[in-house]
Design a protein around this motif. Structure first.
Motif, PDB file in Angstrom:
ATOM      1  N   LYS A  19       0.833  -1.209   0.000  1.00 31.93           N
ATOM      2  CA  LYS A  19       0.000   0.000   0.000  1.00 31.93           C
ATOM      3  C   LYS A  19       0.864   1.254   0.000  1.00 31.93           C
ATOM      4  N   GLU A  20       1.885   1.236   0.838  1.00 35.15           N
ATOM      5  CA  GLU A  20       2.771   2.394   0.927  1.00 35.15           C
ATOM      6  C   GLU A  20       3.455   2.662  -0.418  1.00 35.15           C
ATOM      7  N   ALA A  21       3.954   1.602  -1.042  1.00 30.50           N
ATOM      8  CA  ALA A  21       4.626   1.747  -2.335  1.00 30.50           C
ATOM      9  C   ALA A  21       3.658   2.239  -3.411  1.00 30.50           C
ATOM     10  N   ALA A  22       2.449   1.704  -3.403  1.00 35.43           N
ATOM     11  CA  ALA A  22       1.449   2.140  -4.379  1.00 35.43           C
ATOM     12  C   ALA A  22       1.091   3.607  -4.157  1.00 35.43           C
ATOM     13  N   GLY A  23       0.965   3.992  -2.917  1.00 33.04           N
ATOM     14  CA  GLY A  23       0.664   5.378  -2.600  1.00 33.04           C
ATOM     15  C   GLY A  23       1.757   6.324  -3.067  1.00 33.04           C
TER      16      GLY A  23
END
Length: 57
Positions: A19-23
């Motif tokens: 999620k962090e990377a996608a964000g």
């Protein structure tokens, strides 16, 4: 630490990293923060499980 709990915590941490990377990739600060929060929850749960293990012995 129970194997199931350990796997669940690891899965939550991986989900948080994704999620962090996608964000970061799309510039979505909310998604990035959610991912960071998921990772923190997983780390907290893992620490709690380790404390439980200490008192089981």
């Amino acid at each position: 630490m129970a194997t199931g709990d350990k796997a669940e915590n690891a899965a939550q941490k991986i989900k948080g990293k994704a999620k962090e990377a996608a964000g970061k990739a799309v510039g979505n600060k909310k998604l990035e923060a959610e991912g960071h929060g998921d990772q923190a929850k997983a780390d907290t749960k893992q620490a709690a499980e380790k404390v439980k293990d200490v008192f089981k012995d």
